[in-house]
Design a protein around this motif. Sequence first.
Motif, short mmCIF file in Angstrom:
data_model
loop_
_atom_site.label_atom_id
_atom_site.label_comp_id
_atom_site.label_asym_id
_atom_site.label_seq_id
_atom_site.Cartn_x
_atom_site.Cartn_y
_atom_site.Cartn_z
N GLU A 1 40.12 54.22 63.92
CA GLU A 1 38.83 54.07 63.24
C GLU A 1 38.96 53.18 62.01
O GLU A 1 38.15 52.28 61.80
N ALA A 2 39.99 53.41 61.21
CA ALA A 2 40.19 52.62 59.99
C ALA A 2 40.38 51.13 60.33
O ALA A 2 39.97 50.26 59.56
N GLU A 3 40.97 50.86 61.49
CA GLU A 3 41.20 49.47 61.91
C GLU A 3 40.03 48.90 62.71
O GLU A 3 40.07 47.74 63.12
N GLY A 4 39.00 49.71 62.95
CA GLY A 4 37.84 49.24 63.69
C GLY A 4 38.08 49.10 65.18
O GLY A 4 37.42 48.32 65.86
N LYS A 5 39.02 49.89 65.71
CA LYS A 5 39.39 49.78 67.12
C LYS A 5 39.08 51.05 67.91
O LYS A 5 39.48 51.16 69.06
N LEU A 6 38.36 51.97 67.33
CA LEU A 6 38.06 53.24 67.98
C LEU A 6 36.78 53.10 68.81
O LEU A 6 35.82 52.48 68.38
N THR A 7 36.79 53.66 70.01
CA THR A 7 35.59 53.61 70.84
C THR A 7 34.54 54.56 70.28
O THR A 7 34.86 55.55 69.60
N ILE A 8 33.30 54.29 70.60
CA ILE A 8 32.21 55.17 70.17
C ILE A 8 32.38 56.54 70.80
O ILE A 8 32.12 57.56 70.17
N GLU A 9 32.85 56.58 72.04
CA GLU A 9 33.07 57.86 72.71
C GLU A 9 34.07 58.72 71.94
O GLU A 9 33.84 59.91 71.71
N SER A 10 35.18 58.12 71.51
CA SER A 10 36.18 58.87 70.74
C SER A 10 35.63 59.30 69.39
O SER A 10 35.88 60.41 68.92
N LEU A 11 34.88 58.42 68.77
CA LEU A 11 34.28 58.75 67.48
C LEU A 11 33.28 59.90 67.64
O LEU A 11 33.23 60.80 66.80
N ALA A 12 32.55 59.90 68.74
CA ALA A 12 31.59 60.99 68.99
C ALA A 12 32.31 62.33 69.19
O ALA A 12 31.84 63.37 68.70
N ARG A 13 33.43 62.30 69.88
CA ARG A 13 34.20 63.54 70.09
C ARG A 13 34.71 64.08 68.75
O ARG A 13 34.68 65.28 68.49
N ALA A 14 35.21 63.18 67.91
CA ALA A 14 35.70 63.60 66.59
C ALA A 14 34.55 64.13 65.74
O ALA A 14 34.70 65.15 65.05
N ALA A 15 33.42 63.46 65.79
CA ALA A 15 32.25 63.91 65.02
C ALA A 15 31.84 65.32 65.44
O ALA A 15 31.58 66.18 64.60
N GLU A 16 31.81 65.56 66.74
CA GLU A 16 31.46 66.89 67.25
C GLU A 16 32.44 67.94 66.75
O GLU A 16 32.05 69.02 66.31
N ALA A 17 33.72 67.62 66.79
CA ALA A 17 34.75 68.56 66.34
C ALA A 17 34.67 68.83 64.84
O ALA A 17 35.08 69.89 64.37
N LEU A 18 34.11 67.88 64.09
CA LEU A 18 33.95 68.04 62.64
C LEU A 18 32.55 68.57 62.29
O LEU A 18 32.20 68.63 61.11
N ASP A 19 31.76 68.92 63.31
CA ASP A 19 30.39 69.38 63.13
C ASP A 19 29.56 68.33 62.37
O ASP A 19 28.86 68.63 61.42
N CYS A 20 29.69 67.10 62.84
CA CYS A 20 28.96 65.98 62.24
C CYS A 20 28.07 65.32 63.29
O CYS A 20 28.30 65.45 64.49
N GLU A 21 27.09 64.62 62.82
CA GLU A 21 26.22 63.82 63.68
C GLU A 21 26.73 62.39 63.60
O GLU A 21 26.96 61.86 62.52
N LEU A 22 26.92 61.78 64.75
CA LEU A 22 27.35 60.38 64.79
C LEU A 22 26.12 59.49 64.72
O LEU A 22 25.18 59.64 65.48
N VAL A 23 26.14 58.56 63.77
CA VAL A 23 25.05 57.60 63.61
C VAL A 23 25.66 56.21 63.73
O VAL A 23 26.54 55.85 62.95
N VAL A 24 25.20 55.47 64.73
CA VAL A 24 25.67 54.09 64.93
C VAL A 24 24.45 53.20 64.86
O VAL A 24 23.44 53.48 65.51
N ALA A 25 24.50 52.15 64.09
CA ALA A 25 23.34 51.27 63.97
C ALA A 25 23.77 49.83 63.80
O ALA A 25 24.84 49.55 63.25
#
Length: 158
Positions: A70-94
Amino acid sequence: MATTRSMRQLARKRLDERFAALRALPPPTRAAPRGGWIRTIREALGIPRHELGRRMGVGEKRVVQLERGEAEGKLTIESLARAAEALDCELVVALLPRRPLEQTVTDRRMQLAAAWLKSRALDTMAMENQAVSLDDLPSQLVREIEQQFPDERLWDPT
């Protein structure tokens, strides 16, 4: 169903209104933290990597890879969504256009119209010392330009 010009204009207007609210946020608010959102939120909550990994169904090593990716900008949105869910966060991509969409369309139409007019009447008028700027064009001519360069043709290669 074909999208009409008025439907596209309305869509651009509604999107521009939504984007205006995002643009109103100070740039630092819109930027991701230096270490990425996953790591920053995980650390702020005090969740160890192994616990985040457990919640995601992966090992601690994978969490390290996710944070680095994520820090390098190489993380897929799918992986970011899974992490957001595990952190009880809402993923916002715009995607936030740098300027209003309607302005982008108008500028492109005027760019095409300028080239078109230049190749026709304005060249002749300029040679006769009767140059006209696009700002001086009457509204009827602007409507004709909109008809000559409809939305569907604005982005065709010239």
